[in-house]
Motif scaffolding. Sequence first.
Motif, short mmCIF file in Angstrom:
data_model
loop_
_atom_site.label_atom_id
_atom_site.label_comp_id
_atom_site.label_asym_id
_atom_site.label_seq_id
_atom_site.Cartn_x
_atom_site.Cartn_y
_atom_site.Cartn_z
N TYR A 286 -45.39 -11.38 -18.31
CA TYR A 286 -45.31 -12.51 -17.38
C TYR A 286 -44.04 -13.34 -17.65
CZ TYR A 286 -45.99 -16.90 -15.04
OH TYR A 286 -45.78 -18.01 -14.26
N SER B 208 -41.51 -14.10 -14.67
CA SER B 208 -41.37 -15.47 -14.19
C SER B 208 -39.94 -15.98 -14.37
CB SER B 208 -42.37 -16.39 -14.89
OG SER B 208 -42.08 -16.46 -16.27
N ASP C 89 -40.59 -15.39 -6.01
CA ASP C 89 -41.24 -16.71 -5.86
C ASP C 89 -42.10 -16.80 -4.62
OD1 ASP C 89 -40.46 -17.97 -8.16
OD2 ASP C 89 -38.67 -18.90 -7.29
N GLY C 90 -41.86 -15.90 -3.65
CA GLY C 90 -42.56 -15.99 -2.38
C GLY C 90 -41.90 -17.01 -1.47
N GLU D 279 -46.76 -14.34 -0.73
CA GLU D 279 -47.06 -14.96 -2.02
C GLU D 279 -46.03 -14.65 -3.11
OE1 GLU D 279 -49.59 -11.13 -2.13
OE2 GLU D 279 -48.69 -12.44 -0.63
N GLU E 133 -46.84 -14.32 -8.14
CA GLU E 133 -48.25 -14.47 -7.77
C GLU E 133 -48.98 -13.13 -7.95
OE1 GLU E 133 -50.20 -16.94 -7.06
OE2 GLU E 133 -51.94 -15.72 -6.43
N ARG E 134 -48.35 -12.04 -7.55
CA ARG E 134 -49.01 -10.74 -7.73
C ARG E 134 -49.20 -10.43 -9.22
NH1 ARG E 134 -46.43 -9.64 -2.77
NH2 ARG E 134 -44.44 -9.17 -3.75
N LEU F 62 -49.78 -12.66 -11.46
CA LEU F 62 -50.92 -13.48 -11.88
C LEU F 62 -52.24 -12.89 -11.41
CD1 LEU F 62 -49.31 -16.99 -11.35
CD2 LEU F 62 -50.02 -16.01 -13.55
N VAL F 63 -52.21 -12.15 -10.30
CA VAL F 63 -53.42 -11.43 -9.89
C VAL F 63 -53.77 -10.38 -10.96
CG1 VAL F 63 -54.37 -9.82 -8.17
CG2 VAL F 63 -53.10 -11.86 -7.42
N ASP G 190 -55.15 -12.35 -13.83
CA ASP G 190 -56.51 -12.73 -13.43
C ASP G 190 -57.47 -11.57 -13.70
OD1 ASP G 190 -55.56 -15.11 -12.29
OD2 ASP G 190 -55.74 -14.41 -10.21
N ARG H 214 -55.15 -18.88 -15.71
CA ARG H 214 -53.79 -18.91 -15.17
C ARG H 214 -52.89 -19.93 -15.88
NH1 ARG H 214 -52.49 -17.62 -8.96
NH2 ARG H 214 -53.51 -15.58 -8.94
N TYR I 296 -48.55 -5.59 -7.56
CA TYR I 296 -47.17 -5.90 -7.94
C TYR I 296 -46.33 -4.63 -7.95
CZ TYR I 296 -42.99 -7.12 -10.47
OH TYR I 296 -41.68 -7.28 -10.80
#
Lengths: 257, 257
Positions: free
Chosen positions: A54, A58, A88-89, A94, A98-99, A101-102, A105, A111, A178
């Motif tokens: 991540y 990021s 960043d979307g 998204e 975000e993908r 973070l899915v 998750d 998160r 992702y």
Amino acid sequence: MNGAQRTPMTPDELEAALRQIGAERYHSLHPFHDRLHGGHCTREQVQAWALNRYCYQSAIPRKDAALIARCDDRDLRREWLHRITDHDGLEGEEGGIERWLVLTDGLGFDRDYVISRQGALPATKFAVEAYVRFVAERTLLEAVASSLTELFAPNLHKQRISGMLESYDFINEKVVAYFRRRLDQAPRDAGFALDYVKRNARTVEQQQAAMGALTFKTEVLWAQLDALSYAYVSPGIPAPGAWRPGEGMRAGVEAAA
Amino acid sequence: MNGAQRTPMTPDELEAALRQIGAERYHSLHPFHDRLHGGHCTREQVQAWALNRYCYQSAIPRKDAALIARCDDRDLRREWLHRITDHDGLEGEEGGIERWLVLTDGLGFDRDYVISRQGALPATKFAVEAYVRFVAERTLLEAVASSLTELFAPNLHKQRISGMLESYDFINEKVVAYFRRRLDQAPRDAGFALDYVKRNARTVEQQQAAMGALTFKTEVLWAQLDALSYAYVSPGIPAPGAWRPGEGMRAGVEAAA
């Protein structure tokens, strides 16, 4: 390839030399990837990988903004911009972070814990920041060339998608989104960057700088997997303060698999 | 220590909290040091350690110049300056980097190879540069506080001198001169920096920043030993391009011990 070469390569020879760097140094060759894709990781090892990676994901928009920030060429800026929004979307989309973070998750992480990066290995953070700074400080040619690991990413992502879906009952289509998306995005980006490097690296010095930049980038990726392997595979000693299995989980998620 | 504390510590409480960070996180606790000082390293592992650690040593004057470069306080600049000459030398005094090269000489390395850093692990270089940048970019208080690992260095150096002299027939008084000299230098420097931090970190935020800076520095040191252990102890896979035993030796020095 070092120093002795006094005649520039043709653009196609340069491409071959760049691809050779990937064949020898891309992190698809790292033992951790065999383990990850072959289903030999524990759930905790997959968690550690996703949590640390991540940090890299990021930082990509900062890295790409750093390139745009020092670029006088409007066409190149316009071309490069979608890399930021890919991650960043924008509006209804998204984006890749975000993908990612899915994915975290799906592995049970909270998160806020992931985003804080407090559990990431120091070595991961050092490698990622070295990449951002490289792009901010080296020549534009080197900044572009350092992105060329994307030439080698689709094969890795294909292996990852099929290997992880097959091997782990905690991985499903939703959490590999992702990588599916990157199968389309990476070749487009890599094609542009390769063309740019082939057009702009004409002297021996420029060609060596471009090859050095790609080599540097493979080191950034490789060092992250070395650190992950040391901390979570063998001997399995996370640095003080780094994530330990069970930490950072969402309420209601069992700590141990 | 995180967030919850709303009343500043007294200076002595802050000192105790800083020393506690050392007790929990200083790299004297890293398993590689037990191996190194206990005589359980192979000659190649000692070589790898000295080669990689050169990157750290050689960056110290840049780190200290970065601190001076952003410091408006003439007294602090004057006090800090000797740290540069301690490492770079001045006039008749050879300095700590030269003493480190005497160590790598003793281990058979070619000096140009060591100085080039071409064989150093990428993770080492990333960690070292993260330290230089931290000092250049954070507050002056954090820059000073990040030097406080020197509080803990003398004990480590004493163990190192006696352990290495006793354990390895390729280590002698001449090559441990760096560490003997630091036994005098480090306490003086650490005493000044500790006093500075105790006088200047008065608010909760400043005290937490100082503790964070020292924690960061312990991560810089720890990450280097993790990388060394992964590459040269277990599993013993150097990153592509990193030093492999036998490389970088002076002419006439046997490759293998």
